[in-house]
Design a protein around this motif. Structure first.
Motif, PDB file in Angstrom:
ATOM      1  N   ARG A   1       1.071  -2.593 -12.987  1.00  0.00           N
ATOM      2  CA  ARG A   1       0.747  -1.693 -11.875  1.00  0.00           C
ATOM      3  C   ARG A   1       1.942  -1.522 -10.931  1.00  0.00           C
ATOM      4  O   ARG A   1       1.974  -0.581 -10.132  1.00  0.00           O
ATOM      5  N   ILE A   2       2.929  -2.406 -11.039  1.00  0.00           N
ATOM      6  CA  ILE A   2       4.097  -2.325 -10.159  1.00  0.00           C
ATOM      7  C   ILE A   2       4.839  -1.004 -10.370  1.00  0.00           C
ATOM      8  O   ILE A   2       5.582  -0.551  -9.495  1.00  0.00           O
ATOM      9  N   GLU A   3       4.612  -0.362 -11.520  1.00  0.00           N
ATOM     10  CA  GLU A   3       5.324   0.879 -11.830  1.00  0.00           C
ATOM     11  C   GLU A   3       4.975   2.019 -10.871  1.00  0.00           C
ATOM     12  O   GLU A   3       5.742   2.979 -10.760  1.00  0.00           O
ATOM     13  N   ILE A   4       3.843   1.926 -10.157  1.00  0.00           N
ATOM     14  CA  ILE A   4       3.493   3.007  -9.230  1.00  0.00           C
ATOM     15  C   ILE A   4       4.167   2.829  -7.868  1.00  0.00           C
ATOM     16  O   ILE A   4       4.057   3.701  -6.997  1.00  0.00           O
TER      17      ILE A   4
ATOM     18  N   GLU B   1      12.500   1.613  -3.914  1.00  0.00           N
ATOM     19  CA  GLU B   1      12.984   1.288  -2.569  1.00  0.00           C
ATOM     20  C   GLU B   1      12.109   0.223  -1.901  1.00  0.00           C
ATOM     21  O   GLU B   1      12.627  -0.699  -1.254  1.00  0.00           O
ATOM     22  N   ARG B   2      10.773   0.328  -2.070  1.00  0.00           N
ATOM     23  CA  ARG B   2       9.876  -0.659  -1.470  1.00  0.00           C
ATOM     24  C   ARG B   2      10.011  -2.007  -2.161  1.00  0.00           C
ATOM     25  O   ARG B   2       9.936  -3.065  -1.530  1.00  0.00           O
ATOM     26  N   ILE B   3      10.199  -1.968  -3.469  1.00  0.00           N
ATOM     27  CA  ILE B   3      10.347  -3.209  -4.232  1.00  0.00           C
ATOM     28  C   ILE B   3      11.621  -3.944  -3.821  1.00  0.00           C
ATOM     29  O   ILE B   3      11.619  -5.170  -3.643  1.00  0.00           O
ATOM     30  N   ILE B   4      12.700  -3.189  -3.634  1.00  0.00           N
ATOM     31  CA  ILE B   4      13.977  -3.811  -3.285  1.00  0.00           C
ATOM     32  C   ILE B   4      13.917  -4.483  -1.913  1.00  0.00           C
ATOM     33  O   ILE B   4      14.553  -5.515  -1.694  1.00  0.00           O
ATOM     34  N   VAL B   5      13.144  -3.921  -0.999  1.00  0.00           N
ATOM     35  CA  VAL B   5      12.975  -4.577   0.314  1.00  0.00           C
ATOM     36  C   VAL B   5      12.461  -6.004   0.118  1.00  0.00           C
ATOM     37  O   VAL B   5      12.946  -6.955   0.748  1.00  0.00           O
ATOM     38  N   GLU B   6      11.484  -6.165  -0.771  1.00  0.00           N
ATOM     39  CA  GLU B   6      10.920  -7.498  -1.017  1.00  0.00           C
ATOM     40  C   GLU B   6      11.918  -8.398  -1.759  1.00  0.00           C
ATOM     41  O   GLU B   6      12.047  -9.590  -1.451  1.00  0.00           O
TER      42      GLU B   6
ATOM     43  N   ASP C   1      -5.199  -2.474  -6.009  1.00  0.00           N
ATOM     44  CA  ASP C   1      -5.205  -1.477  -4.944  1.00  0.00           C
ATOM     45  C   ASP C   1      -3.791  -1.183  -4.451  1.00  0.00           C
ATOM     46  O   ASP C   1      -3.384  -0.036  -4.318  1.00  0.00           O
ATOM     47  N   ASP C   2      -3.045  -2.239  -4.147  1.00  0.00           N
ATOM     48  CA  ASP C   2      -1.678  -2.078  -3.644  1.00  0.00           C
ATOM     49  C   ASP C   2      -0.777  -3.074  -4.363  1.00  0.00           C
ATOM     50  O   ASP C   2      -0.624  -4.219  -3.932  1.00  0.00           O
ATOM     51  N   PRO C   3      -0.160  -2.664  -5.476  1.00  0.00           N
ATOM     52  CA  PRO C   3       0.625  -3.603  -6.288  1.00  0.00           C
ATOM     53  C   PRO C   3       1.843  -4.181  -5.571  1.00  0.00           C
ATOM     54  O   PRO C   3       2.379  -5.194  -6.011  1.00  0.00           O
TER      55      PRO C   3
ATOM     56  N   GLU D   1      -6.707   4.903  -8.511  1.00  0.00           N
ATOM     57  CA  GLU D   1      -5.947   4.099  -9.469  1.00  0.00           C
ATOM     58  C   GLU D   1      -4.469   4.444  -9.505  1.00  0.00           C
ATOM     59  O   GLU D   1      -3.631   3.583  -9.688  1.00  0.00           O
ATOM     60  N   GLY D   2      -4.110   5.696  -9.306  1.00  0.00           N
ATOM     61  CA  GLY D   2      -2.721   6.096  -9.490  1.00  0.00           C
ATOM     62  C   GLY D   2      -1.859   6.016  -8.255  1.00  0.00           C
ATOM     63  O   GLY D   2      -0.697   6.411  -8.285  1.00  0.00           O
ATOM     64  N   SER D   3      -2.388   5.503  -7.150  1.00  0.00           N
ATOM     65  CA  SER D   3      -1.613   5.513  -5.908  1.00  0.00           C
ATOM     66  C   SER D   3      -1.907   4.270  -5.078  1.00  0.00           C
ATOM     67  O   SER D   3      -3.003   3.727  -5.115  1.00  0.00           O
ATOM     68  N   ARG D   4      -0.881   3.847  -4.310  1.00  0.00           N
ATOM     69  CA  ARG D   4      -1.103   2.746  -3.373  1.00  0.00           C
ATOM     70  C   ARG D   4      -1.410   3.278  -1.973  1.00  0.00           C
ATOM     71  O   ARG D   4      -1.556   2.502  -1.033  1.00  0.00           O
TER      72      ARG D   4
END
Length: 474
Positions: A202-205, A209-214, A169-171, A104-107
């Motif tokens: 769940r996006i908080e996990i 840097e990964r979010i900004i790519v999108e 699983d992978d937010p 739950e705590g990791s992608r």
């Protein structure tokens, strides 16, 4: 489509080497994901290819490299069980088919070897689970267990499994869904869209840097507002860029309203997109009004105002970039500069004086053209007469800028009198009087009191030096 239709997709010479390597190692291998999707959509030549094999992707990559004429270097990522090589204009990544399980705590999943079906199950969307066989007997056969072909035809983003599982699983896949919907102009399937709203926290996990790519890929799309509207609709925007959602809504007091600055902002971003591929200028369009939420005021005499919102917004840009782990460099400074100056040409359009133009040229410098593109995109009125009038005003400003720039050479302003010359003339050591003199000369040039020439500036230096009781030394 039948397999013969997909042989056209596999004409790049690297595929024949992958086929040969797969046969020698007795492995089942497939090209999967974006390459297949983009071929069907006729989106142009791919720059990267994903290969999945039922077995060791690293072993397959090394065998392919041995067979290729240029014997390319293989980059191995043992932690992920992947390998990568480059051939001609293509980057090829190899991975063994796998299945994944998440905590739950990791992608970051626990990975184990699997079948092609297992590998397709773990894919984010049906349109990215399409695979073409690279083995001799089944070469170019399509494997499409989730009917991704139909989703491509219907322009739908849908998850292979229950979307709650896929997104939880992978937010990051929530961001990818919105990014693909923006890039491809597809619709996110109803259940999947509802699941993004449900799992938004769940996006908080996910690292910023990964979010900004999108987000950058959304920003680079031809109609960025598609993505930002979806981000707002699902609640992700409130988490990631609350400065934008704070602009949403229209207040009314005593019959006086202001425009909805959120939707206006998205119009500006869409307006600017056809005129620039500079993603940082697009960021400036997105953030040009963020200072309006904290500066919004109402008084009975003047109605709604947003005093100094450009200045406040420019300061907010730094905090936003820092929070989102974006580059705190010249790119950020450019966005700040555009936000700070975003209203100047608009104000100037109503009173185009030489002095005002010189100051705009001085402050904007080499970024003046970008600023004008931003300001023209900022015209979102639906009143055709006003729309035409505002654009004509900017034509007048552009013409005046050209005239003043050619005459006064302000855009790349260099003071005609240097600090060294001031020190030498008055035999000074570094002191505040040097800055005072330079500023007086600059202001005089910008106000049109003297031309941007050495002799006139030198004479002013002498007269002002005398005024503040400096003596010229022989």
């Amino acid at each position: 489509m039948h397999s013969k239709d997909f042989t056209k997709a596999l004409t790049h010479p690297v595929f024949s080497f992958i086929t040969k390597a797969s046969e020698e190692l007795n492995l089942q291998s497939f090209v999967i994901g974006g390459f297949v999707r983009d071929f069907i959509l006729n989106r142009g030549s791919a720059k990267d290819i994903d290969i999945v094999t039922v077995g060791s992707g690293i072993e397959l990559a090394k065998k392919v490299a041995q067979l290729l004429p240029n014997k390319p270097k293989v980059q191995v990522f043992k932690t992920y069980g992947t390998a990568m090589l480059r051939y001609q204009d293509i980057e090829i990544e190899f991975v063994g088919a796998r299945k994944e399980s998440y905590t739950e705590g990791s992608r970051n999943p626990e990975v184990s070897e699997g079948t092609l079906k297992d590998d397709q199950n773990r894919r984010d969307f049906t349109i990215n689970a399409l695979a073409l066989s690279l083995n001799e007997e089944t070469f170019a056969d399509l494997l499409d267990p989730f009917d991704g072909i139909s989703d491509l035809k219907r322009k739908i983003i849908r998850t292979p499994l229950n979307p709650d599982i896929t997104y939880s699983d992978d937010p990051l896949r929530m961001m990818r869904a919105i990014r693909f919907a923006t890039q491809l102009n597809f619709v996110i399937e109803k259940e999947s869209l509802a699941s993004i709203s449900k799992n938004k926290d769940r996006i908080e996990i996910i690292t910023r840097e990964r979010i900004i790519v999108e987000i950058q890929k959304i920003m680079e799309s031809s109609v960025p507002s598609i993505g930002f509207l979806l981000l707002e609709q699902t609640g992700l925007l409130e988490i990631l860029i609350p400065e934008l959602t704070a602009l949403k809504g229209v207040d009314e007091i005593e019959g006086q309203k202001h425009k909805d600055n959120f939707y206006h902002t998205l119009e500006v971003v869409d307006n600017i997109a056809p005129n620039t591929e500079d993603v940082w200028l697009r960021w400036a369009a997105l953030l040009h009004d963020i200072g309006k939420a904290p500066t919004k005021r109402f008084d009975n005499k003047n109605g709604w105002s947003f005093h100094a919102h450009e200045f406040v917004g420019a300061k907010m840009v730094y905090k936003l970039f820092k929070r989102l782990k974006m580059p705190l460099n010249n790119k950020m400074k450019f966005v700040q500069k555009m936000v700070l100056l975003s209203s100047r040409p608009i104000v100037l359009a109503s009173n185009v004086t030489d002095s005002a133009v010189r100051r705009l040229l001085f402050d904007a410098g080499e970024d003046l053209d970008s600023l004008m593109i931003l300001c023209e995109a900022d015209i979102t009125t639906k009143n055709l007469a006003k729309f035409k009038k505002y654009h004509n005003n900017f034509k007048i400003v552009r013409a005046k800028v050209k005239q003043v720039e050619e005459r006064d050479r302000i855009r790349d302003f260099q003071p005609p009198i240097s600090g060294e010359l001031i020190m030498e003339t008055f035999k000074l050591k570094p002191c505040r009087e040097i800055g005072q003199i330079k500023n007086v000369i600059k202001e005089a040039i910008l106000d049109g009191k003297i031309p941007n020439e050495y002799q006139e500036a030198f004479n002013l230096m002498l007269s002002y030096g005398k005024k503040i009781k400096l003596e010229v030394q022989d």
